[in-house]
Design a protein around this motif. Structure first.
Motif, PDB file in Angstrom:
ATOM      1  N   PHE A 247       0.837  -1.201   0.000  1.00 33.59           N
ATOM      2  CA  PHE A 247       0.000   0.000   0.000  1.00 33.59           C
ATOM      3  C   PHE A 247       0.871   1.249   0.000  1.00 33.59           C
ATOM      4  CE2 PHE A 247      -1.945   3.478   2.373  1.00 33.59           C
ATOM      5  CZ  PHE A 247      -3.166   3.631   1.721  1.00 33.59           C
ATOM      6  N   ALA A 248       1.921   1.259   0.837  1.00 36.18           N
ATOM      7  CA  ALA A 248       2.826   2.407   0.900  1.00 36.18           C
ATOM      8  C   ALA A 248       3.554   2.611  -0.420  1.00 36.18           C
ATOM      9  CB  ALA A 248       3.821   2.223   2.044  1.00 36.18           C
ATOM     10  N   GLN A 249       3.971   1.515  -1.037  1.00 33.01           N
ATOM     11  CA  GLN A 249       4.680   1.607  -2.313  1.00 33.01           C
ATOM     12  C   GLN A 249       3.754   2.115  -3.419  1.00 33.01           C
ATOM     13  OE1 GLN A 249       6.126  -2.412  -2.710  1.00 33.01           O
ATOM     14  NE2 GLN A 249       7.992  -1.999  -1.524  1.00 33.01           N
ATOM     15  N   ALA A 250       2.501   1.696  -3.381  1.00 27.87           N
ATOM     16  CA  ALA A 250       1.550   2.073  -4.433  1.00 27.87           C
ATOM     17  C   ALA A 250       1.092   3.521  -4.307  1.00 27.87           C
ATOM     18  CB  ALA A 250       0.343   1.140  -4.399  1.00 27.87           C
ATOM     19  N   THR A 251       0.937   3.999  -3.066  1.00 22.07           N
ATOM     20  CA  THR A 251       0.396   5.346  -2.852  1.00 22.07           C
ATOM     21  C   THR A 251       1.466   6.392  -2.593  1.00 22.07           C
ATOM     22  OG1 THR A 251       0.133   5.032  -0.464  1.00 22.07           O
ATOM     23  CG2 THR A 251      -1.700   4.336  -1.883  1.00 22.07           C
ATOM     24  N   GLY A 252       2.674   5.954  -2.266  1.00 22.21           N
ATOM     25  CA  GLY A 252       3.742   6.897  -1.987  1.00 22.21           C
ATOM     26  C   GLY A 252       3.771   7.383  -0.550  1.00 22.21           C
ATOM     27  N   HIS A 254       2.611   6.284   3.760  1.00 21.83           N
ATOM     28  CA  HIS A 254       2.169   5.250   4.679  1.00 21.83           C
ATOM     29  C   HIS A 254       0.710   5.489   5.053  1.00 21.83           C
ATOM     30  CE1 HIS A 254       6.553   4.487   6.242  1.00 21.83           C
ATOM     31  NE2 HIS A 254       6.437   4.366   4.936  1.00 21.83           N
ATOM     32  N   MET A 255       0.045   4.455   5.534  1.00 20.82           N
ATOM     33  CA  MET A 255      -1.332   4.596   5.989  1.00 20.82           C
ATOM     34  C   MET A 255      -1.432   5.660   7.075  1.00 20.82           C
ATOM     35  SD  MET A 255      -4.520   3.820   5.918  1.00 20.82           S
ATOM     36  CE  MET A 255      -4.743   2.268   5.034  1.00 20.82           C
ATOM     37  N   TRP A 258      -1.600   9.122   5.506  1.00 24.02           N
ATOM     38  CA  TRP A 258      -2.900   9.421   4.916  1.00 24.02           C
ATOM     39  C   TRP A 258      -3.919   9.770   5.989  1.00 24.02           C
ATOM     40  CZ3 TRP A 258      -3.412  10.684   0.113  1.00 24.02           C
ATOM     41  CH2 TRP A 258      -2.574  10.135  -0.866  1.00 24.02           C
TER      42      TRP A 258
END
Length: 291
Positions: A247-252, A254-255, A258
């Motif tokens: 998720f972190a890699q895909a969105t740039g 960390h949760m 966000w």
């Protein structure tokens, strides 16, 4: 293999050498962990400090209300924190509802705890005819105490560590997942310092040295903004949760980053609009009005 060799050869402090143990008391049939003590200590010390704040002119509630608030806030922290963790960090737990009840299995979400505590404050205010936003201001001054203890407990547990680094104060944490042990940022201590000590100092200064507590929403706004910025910043030095690496890699981001964005936006709004909410404050626990 190369990383393992380098880790063994580095002069960095090893977590194992600190002699820390997640279990504070082990009686065989019962174990008391430092993480549990962090919650208990944070709540008790926060309760004591809240009573100190309520002793000042213009308090939004009486001691009897504070005693009830501690009960509601504790429920909010536990229920909200656990539900928030499951929703944002481990949704697979919904497939095994009984696992959700095992608080020792998994973790807690601060953002969920904030929502749970806020709901508790809203209930208390509605039930007793109190100003919910002013109560939030006072509670916001207390929360960094619990954050500090919680992050120290994370460090004692050797969890939620930072990214590999070569800074002199890096620590080698046991990493049984990756199979290697590089020196890492002690990000738990970064968060304890920023979210705990620094934020507590800022809010204390505003409460005791300024008129901020008479502008409903200002203190809680400063808390939201301060925590949001601190958490967003430290996440750059912290490893994402193992189940959220993709998720972190895909969105740039960390949760955790966000989730802080709404807090930052809300904090800015509350701070900028606080003066417009200033009004004559009729105290609940004191004897004099405050203009």
């Amino acid at each position: 293999m190369i990383l393992t060799t380098l880790a063994a050869a580095t002069p960095y402090l090893r977590y194992d050498a600190l002699g820390l143990d997640p279990v504070a008391l082990d009686l065989g049939f019962f174990q008391l962990k430092w993480y549990s003590l962090a919650y208990i200590g944070g709540i008790l010390l926060g309760w004591w400090y809240l009573l100190k704040l309520l002793g000042q002119p213009g308090a939004p509630m009486a001691r009897r209300h504070a005693d009830d608030l501690v009960f509601y806030a504790t429920l909010g922290i536990i229920l909200g924190g656990r539900i928030g963790y499951v929703i944002f960090y481990a949704p697979e737990m919904f497939g095994d509802p009984l696992r959700i009840l095992r608080l020792w299995d998994g973790g807690m979400s601060f953002h969920g705890g904030v929502v749970g505590t806020s709901l508790g404050i809203l209930y208390l205010a509605r039930k007793n005819g109190l100003q919910w936003l002013r109560i939030h201001d006072y509670v916001a001054c207390v929360v960094p105490i619990g954050l500090f203890f919680g992050r120290i407990a994370n460090f004692v547990n050797g969890e939620l560590w930072g990214k590999p680094t070569d800074v002199p104060w890096a620590i080698v944490f046991p990493d049984t997942v990756a199979g290697v042990e590089p020196a890492r940022h002690p990000s738990q201590l970064y968060e304890a310092g920023l979210e705990g000590l620094a934020l507590f100092a800022v809010l204390s200064l505003l409460f005791w040295r300024t008129q901020a507590r008479y502008q409903p929403g200002k203190l809680v706004g400063v808390f939201l903004l301060g925590y949001g910025l601190a958490r967003f910043f430290v996440e750059f030095f912290r490893e994402p949760d193992s189940q959220l690496v993709e998720f972190a890699q895909a969105t740039g981001l960390h949760m955790g980053q966000w989730l802080t964005l709404p807090m930052i936006a809300g904090g800015i709004y509350l701070i900028l609009s606080a003066k417009g909410r200033r009004q004559r404050v009729e105290p609940i626990a004191a004897s004099e009005s405050v203009a």
